[in-house]
Design an enzyme around this catalytic site. Structure first.
Site, mmCIF file in Angstrom:
data_model
loop_
_atom_site.group_PDB
_atom_site.id
_atom_site.type_symbol
_atom_site.label_atom_id
_atom_site.label_comp_id
_atom_site.label_asym_id
_atom_site.label_seq_id
_atom_site.Cartn_x
_atom_site.Cartn_y
_atom_site.Cartn_z
ATOM 1 N N HIS A 65 9.597 21.877 17.772
ATOM 2 C CA HIS A 65 8.086 22.185 16.624
ATOM 3 C C HIS A 65 7.140 21.423 17.637
ATOM 4 C CE1 HIS A 65 9.806 23.049 12.559
ATOM 5 N NE2 HIS A 65 10.073 23.745 13.405
ATOM 6 N N ASP A 67 3.583 20.846 16.734
ATOM 7 C CA ASP A 67 2.825 19.495 17.056
ATOM 8 C C ASP A 67 3.691 18.272 17.003
ATOM 9 O OD1 ASP A 67 4.689 19.678 14.810
ATOM 10 O OD2 ASP A 67 4.065 18.595 13.495
ATOM 11 N N HIS A 68 4.930 18.334 18.303
ATOM 12 C CA HIS A 68 5.603 17.098 18.321
ATOM 13 C C HIS A 68 5.408 17.069 19.568
ATOM 14 C CE1 HIS A 68 6.737 15.442 14.565
ATOM 15 N NE2 HIS A 68 6.594 17.119 14.510
ATOM 16 N N ASP A 210 10.830 14.810 12.654
ATOM 17 C CA ASP A 210 10.963 14.928 10.535
ATOM 18 C C ASP A 210 11.814 15.117 10.099
ATOM 19 O OD1 ASP A 210 8.098 15.757 11.907
ATOM 20 O OD2 ASP A 210 8.176 17.627 11.912
ATOM 21 N N HIS A 268 3.302 11.186 10.223
ATOM 22 C CA HIS A 268 3.589 12.549 9.940
ATOM 23 C C HIS A 268 2.820 13.238 8.046
ATOM 24 C CE1 HIS A 268 4.907 16.640 9.709
ATOM 25 N NE2 HIS A 268 5.330 16.861 11.246
HETATM 26 ZN ZN LIG Z 1 6.278 17.656 12.920
HETATM 27 ZN ZN LIG Z 2 8.807 19.574 12.421
#
Ligand SMILES: [Zn+2]
Ligand SMILES: [Zn+2]
Length: 305
Positions: A65, A67-68, A210, A268
């Site tokens: 993802h 955001d990572h 996550d 997070h």
């Molecule tokens: Zn995330």
């Molecule tokens: Zn994620």
């Protein structure tokens, strides 16, 4: 290994805000850096922190993802501009190599090695000097790894007083005993185990984001010094946590109660929480040693003794 420090570079979920950048945590082992996640803007956060980007020896991506990992191309390019020569190893789920290969890095001065973690590799992803890193599949909407960093065990404490009392002269015989070898002094056998204590377990740090609360996160975090777990939501958005494969602070605290780390640090965090109070109010009744990370928060991980 002497000092272990954790520097939170990005502690927000999904998109950067003024308060929180997207996911990244540096674990600093006597100056050497292991980077976990590299969300967009991580290199800016590194510049604002005491962590030297040139000291990064490996990067571990939890999942694909944005955001990572959207910060990786920029970081890779900048390290090249800085004339890095040491190779950089980047670990993550399958698909990571294709993502990185899509972008050319002209004039890169060092080798980037990408290791896609398969089901059989989780037991020991990396063996570095003085530490190992393990991975485990968490429960998210795409394949996502939690990681644990485990310092090598240290030799047991040497009881100098007892060695002297047993007639062992200071010098090379001390060294032999410390290395686990028995020695003979004046015809008497002195066993190493008489003067050397049991192995002292190394420090452990777990990074689980996550994910839904799950047994894999508990196993990775079991007995750790610091357990970092996502808490995207408080209980006011518990259904979103289920629907989007995230955790609430209370759910993270429940995993911590099972795993029994020394401390739990939540990260997070959804942009809707401008202050930590709702998260802490949900988590602390279950696991009192809970804090919420903030960007550039730095914590030391002392030896337990
Ligand atoms: Zn995330
Ligand atoms: Zn994620």
């Amino acid at each position: 290994m002497d000092q272990i420090r954790i520097v939170f570079l990005g502690t927000g979920a999904a998109a950067p805000t003024r308060q929180r950048n997207v996911s990244s945590v540096a674990v600093v082992l006597d100056g050497r850096v292991l980077l976990f996640d590299c969300g967009e803007g991580t290199q800016h956060q590194l510049m604002r922190s005491p962590v030297r980007s040139g000291a990064i020896e490996a990067v571990f991506i939890t999942h694909l993802h944005g955001d990572h990992l959207f910060g990786l191309p920029g970081l890779i390019a900048t390290l090249g501009l800085n004339a890095r020569t040491a190779p950089l190893t980047i670990y993550g789920p399958p698909g990571l190599r294709a993502f990185l290969d899509a972008i050319p890095y002209p004039g890169t001065t060092y080798d980037v090695e990408v290791v896609e973690i398969g089901p059989a590799d989780c037991a020991g992803v990396r063996k570095g000097a003085g530490y190992r890193v393990f991975a485990s599949l968490l429960q998210h909407s795409v394949p996502c790894f939690g990681y644990s960093i485990v310092e090598d065990d240290r030799a047991g404490a040497f009881d100098v007083g007892k060695a002297r009392a047993l007639g062992v002269p200071e010098g090379p015989l001390f060294g032999r005993l410390q290395r686990g070898l028995d020695v003979t002094v004046g015809g008497t056998l002195v066993r190493s185990e008489e003067v050397v204590g049991p192995l002292r377990p190394g420090r452990r740090i777990a990074f689980c984001t996550d994910t839904r609360p799950c047994a894999a996160a508990a196993e990775l975090s079991r007995g750790s010094d610091v357990m970092i777990h996502e808490a995207t939501y408080a209980n006011d958005h518990a259904q979103e946590a289920v629907d989007r494969f995230h955790s609430t602070a209370e759910e993270a605290a429940r995993v911590a109660r099972d795993a029994a780390p020394q401390r739990l640090i939540l990260t997070h965090v959804s942009a809707r929480y401008e202050d930590d109070a709702p998260l802490l109010a949900d988590a602390r009744p279950l696991f009192p040693s809970t804090e919420v990370a903030s960007d550039l928060l730095e914590i030391a991980v002392p030896r337990r003794e």
